[in-house]
Design a protein around this motif. Sequence first.
Motif: not given
Length: 67
Positions: A8-12, A14-21, A33-37, A40-44
């Motif tokens: 599992f990897y974090v993906c970005r 490009i919408s505004s605000p930047t969201m991570f999944g 999932i969240s705007t907080d990288y 999301v990184y910890r979840l991945a």
Amino acid sequence: MKRTDPAFYVCRDISSPTMFGIRCSDGTRAPRISTDYQEVYRLAQACNRCRLSPVHLLDVVTDFRCS
């Protein structure tokens, strides 16, 4: 036969605000999932550590968002 666990990897997004999944190596995705990288990184990383099956990714993300 060698067993390969999905990764599992974090993906970005490009919408505004930047969201991570999260994206899985098998193509499964849980976008926006969240705007907080770091969050999301910890979840991945938890998904990787627990060897989560990709079929359960959306359930994990749903539970994560509700907590």
